[in-house]
Scaffold this motif. Structure first.
Motif, PDB file in Angstrom:
ATOM      1  N   ASN A  77     -13.074  -8.263  -0.450  1.00  0.00           N
ATOM      2  CA  ASN A  77     -12.207  -9.442  -0.399  1.00  0.00           C
ATOM      3  C   ASN A  77     -10.841  -9.157  -1.001  1.00  0.00           C
ATOM      4  N   ILE A  78     -10.807  -8.436  -2.120  1.00  0.00           N
ATOM      5  CA  ILE A  78      -9.530  -8.095  -2.749  1.00  0.00           C
ATOM      6  C   ILE A  78      -8.707  -7.182  -1.842  1.00  0.00           C
ATOM      7  N   THR A  79      -9.369  -6.221  -1.213  1.00  0.00           N
ATOM      8  CA  THR A  79      -8.664  -5.306  -0.312  1.00  0.00           C
ATOM      9  C   THR A  79      -8.050  -6.040   0.862  1.00  0.00           C
ATOM     10  N   LEU A  81      -7.328  -9.381   1.075  1.00  0.00           N
ATOM     11  CA  LEU A  81      -6.315 -10.338   0.652  1.00  0.00           C
ATOM     12  C   LEU A  81      -5.040  -9.653   0.173  1.00  0.00           C
ATOM     13  N   SER A  82      -5.152  -8.432  -0.327  1.00  0.00           N
ATOM     14  CA  SER A  82      -3.971  -7.730  -0.836  1.00  0.00           C
ATOM     15  C   SER A  82      -3.128  -7.105   0.268  1.00  0.00           C
ATOM     16  N   CYS A  83      -3.608  -7.126   1.487  1.00  0.00           N
ATOM     17  CA  CYS A  83      -2.862  -6.565   2.617  1.00  0.00           C
ATOM     18  C   CYS A  83      -2.053  -7.672   3.273  1.00  0.00           C
ATOM     19  N   SER A  84      -0.748  -7.600   3.152  1.00  0.00           N
ATOM     20  CA  SER A  84       0.124  -8.660   3.678  1.00  0.00           C
ATOM     21  C   SER A  84       0.094  -8.743   5.192  1.00  0.00           C
ATOM     22  N   TRP A  87      -2.295 -11.425   6.825  1.00  0.00           N
ATOM     23  CA  TRP A  87      -2.090 -12.865   6.700  1.00  0.00           C
ATOM     24  C   TRP A  87      -1.511 -13.421   7.996  1.00  0.00           C
ATOM     25  N   THR A 105     -12.405 -15.861   1.577  1.00  0.00           N
ATOM     26  CA  THR A 105     -13.078 -15.958   0.288  1.00  0.00           C
ATOM     27  C   THR A 105     -14.509 -16.477   0.446  1.00  0.00           C
ATOM     28  N   ARG A 404       0.085   3.413  -5.228  1.00  0.00           N
ATOM     29  CA  ARG A 404      -1.071   2.916  -5.968  1.00  0.00           C
ATOM     30  C   ARG A 404      -2.313   2.874  -5.099  1.00  0.00           C
ATOM     31  N   SER A 405      -2.148   2.451  -3.842  1.00  0.00           N
ATOM     32  CA  SER A 405      -3.301   2.386  -2.943  1.00  0.00           C
ATOM     33  C   SER A 405      -3.851   3.771  -2.657  1.00  0.00           C
TER      34      SER A 405
END
Length: 504
Positions: A77-79, A81-84, A87, A105, A404-405
């Motif tokens: 879920n974090i991976t 949601l963190s990808c713009s 969206w 979520t 960072r990724s």
């Protein structure tokens, strides 16, 4: 224009061609039903294990087991949601973004329901493909069955963030508290270990050479839904906000060098994968729903076009200063063939599954048995193995900027390489050297660790039947995995096929 997925599933079994119905049965329906049954048993065993820990008033162990179950869903879920690019809307806020956030979520919070829904979807469309009489209906059903879903990312992470830690954790508890654990709890732990090991071996079997198979058309089962867009005027999938620039550049370059290549520039040029380092990281692969073809049919890259144009200008300037008899031959070009690996048939997957199941069991038991007697020394071995793998990845990516990724991805891959090796988002340049080196190193580590505690603590081992049994299992599984691997490499491994070429 509709975009169809490419059917890259094997159409033969042990060299014998399959009929249309047999192909659907072997490649889609049976794997879907088997994966669904395995997930149901796996989830049931985990729930039963947590219940037994709570019933024995081992609340800490129960909460740790429950946390391991939810770990892959949280990371997935974090991976996502963190990808713009995933969206629906680029701007911050908005009703669509809020609904999408709540949907993803909830999908990961209730991951058992989402996973079973995905399995049901696969089974339904596989049955439809099996029942279809015409080819068009069959292909449409297969396309619906293999349509990428973001929940597939959780299913992949489940093997390495749930199954693998759970195996280590429950085996550790069995070894340390074998005399105080009641029979029902021990049976629950044993069933959890078996099903998690099966899940882990299946995932490793599927992704062991996936990056090379991707060149031949295989696609990851998840995707970035908004990364690409469809242009109804073109027959290719193009990058966002670049269609006009790329189309104009291709038109100008094709027109400018038509005398050299006889208007076949788009048939001869392909993206150059040799320029892409093996450690290049792409968070999500090409979309299967909006299919991006392999190298043999992609639109040539702008950089490659500019290079070809510059070479043509240089050759033209040279030819203008020479006599007609000394004209260079523009048709002499070096061709580099791009090879991909077809997907294994069902027999090859079964042999590979047996190989990885035995290999993973021997590796895990060797580490845990050595840790029981030498808890500090086992850390030295694992950390050294981890650092060696990380150093190789960093050396391969020395010319690239570290993000960072990418750093997190390298750490995740190095964690996987402590136990197994997969070609996941990393294309091995020297696959044979890397695979043979990895298995030689792991077999050597297992062999040394077993001999140390077998002869160093012989008196204690003789008192406990558990360690004799474990030593025999490690030896038998190591031999069986080696024999299965050799059999797979010599008999079942498919030969690479040429999927494109690069004109240098």
């Amino acid at each position: 224009m509709s975009f169809q997925t490419q059917d890259v599933k094997p159409k033969k079994l042990l060299g014998y061609p399959l009929t249309t119905k047999q192909e659907v049965l072997v490649n889609y329906l049976v794997p879907s039903i088997g994966a669904c049954i395995l997930y149901i048993f796996l989830f049931s065993s985990e729930v039963g294990l947590v219940h037994r820990h709570f019933a024995n008033w081992h609340k800490t162990l129960a909460w740790w087991s429950l946390a391991i179950m939810y770990l892959p869903a949280v990371v997935s879920n974090i991976t996502i949601l963190s990808c713009s690019e995933l969206w629906p809307e680029r701007k911050f806020g908005g009703k669509k973004n809020l609904l999408w956030l709540c949907q993803k979520t909830a999908q990961h919070f209730f991951f058992p329901i989402s996973s079973l829904w995905r399995f049901a979807e696969r089974i339904f469309w596989s049955i439809e493909a099996y029942r279809s009489e015409d080819e068009e209906s069959k292909q449409l059903a297969i396309q619906n069955a293999t349509t990428p879903r973001t929940i597939e990312l959780y299913m992949f992470l489940q093997a390495f963030l749930h199954s693998l830690p759970q195996i280590l954790f429950q085996l550790y508890l069995l070894m340390r508290h074998s005399h105080t654990t009641d029979k029902q709890t021990a049976h629950s732990q044993f069933m959890s270990i078996i099903f998690n090991l099966t899940k882990l071996a299946i995932t490793v079997t599927y992704y062991q050479r996936f990056k090379t198979q991707k060149l031949a058309g295989a696609q990851y089962p998840w995707y970035k839904s908004n990364k690409y867009q469809k242009d109804p005027n073109l027959s290719e999938v193009i990058l966002r906000k670049k269609p006009k620039l790329k189309a104009n550049l291709i038109a100008r370059s094709t027109k400018g060098i038509s005398d050299v290549s006889d208007n076949k520039i788009e048939e001869d040029l392909y993206e150059r994968p040799v320029n892409r380092r093996s450690s290049d990281l792409y968070l999500e692969p090409d979309i299967r729903g909006t299919y991006l073809p392999p190298y043999s049919s992609r639109v040539p890259s702008m950089i490659h076009q500019l290079r070809r144009m510059s070479r043509y200008r240089v050759r033209t300037s040279i030819s203008e200063g020479t006599t007609s008899s000394a004209q260079p031959d523009f048709n002499i070009r070096r061709v580099l063939f791009i090879k991909g690996l077809p997907e294994d048939d069902l027999a090859g997957k079964l042999i590979s599954f047996c190989w990885w199941s035995a290999f993973l069991l021997a590796r895990i038991l060797a580490i845990l048995a050595f840790q029981y007697f030498y808890p500090v020394q086992v850390l030295y071995i694992l950390v050294s193995h981890f650092i060696l793998t990380l150093a190789i990845l960093c050396y391969d990516a020395k010319s690239n900027s570290f993000t960072r990724s990418k750093v997190l991805f390298f750490l995740f891959v190095c964690y996987i390489y402590l136990f197994c090796i997969i070609e996941f988002k990393i294309k091995f340049k020297k696959a044979k050297f890397i695979y043979y080196g990895f298995f030689t190193l792991v077999y050597l580590e297992n062999f040394v660790m077993c001999l140390v505690w077998w002869y160093g603590d012989l008196e204690y081992v003789e008192e406990e039947f558990w360690f004799k049994y474990m030593f025999n299992i490690i030896v038998i599984c190591s031999l069986f995995s080696f024999v299965s691997m050799v059999f797979y490499m010599t008999v079942n491994k498919p030969d690479k096929v040429i999927v494109g070429q690069v004109v240098l």
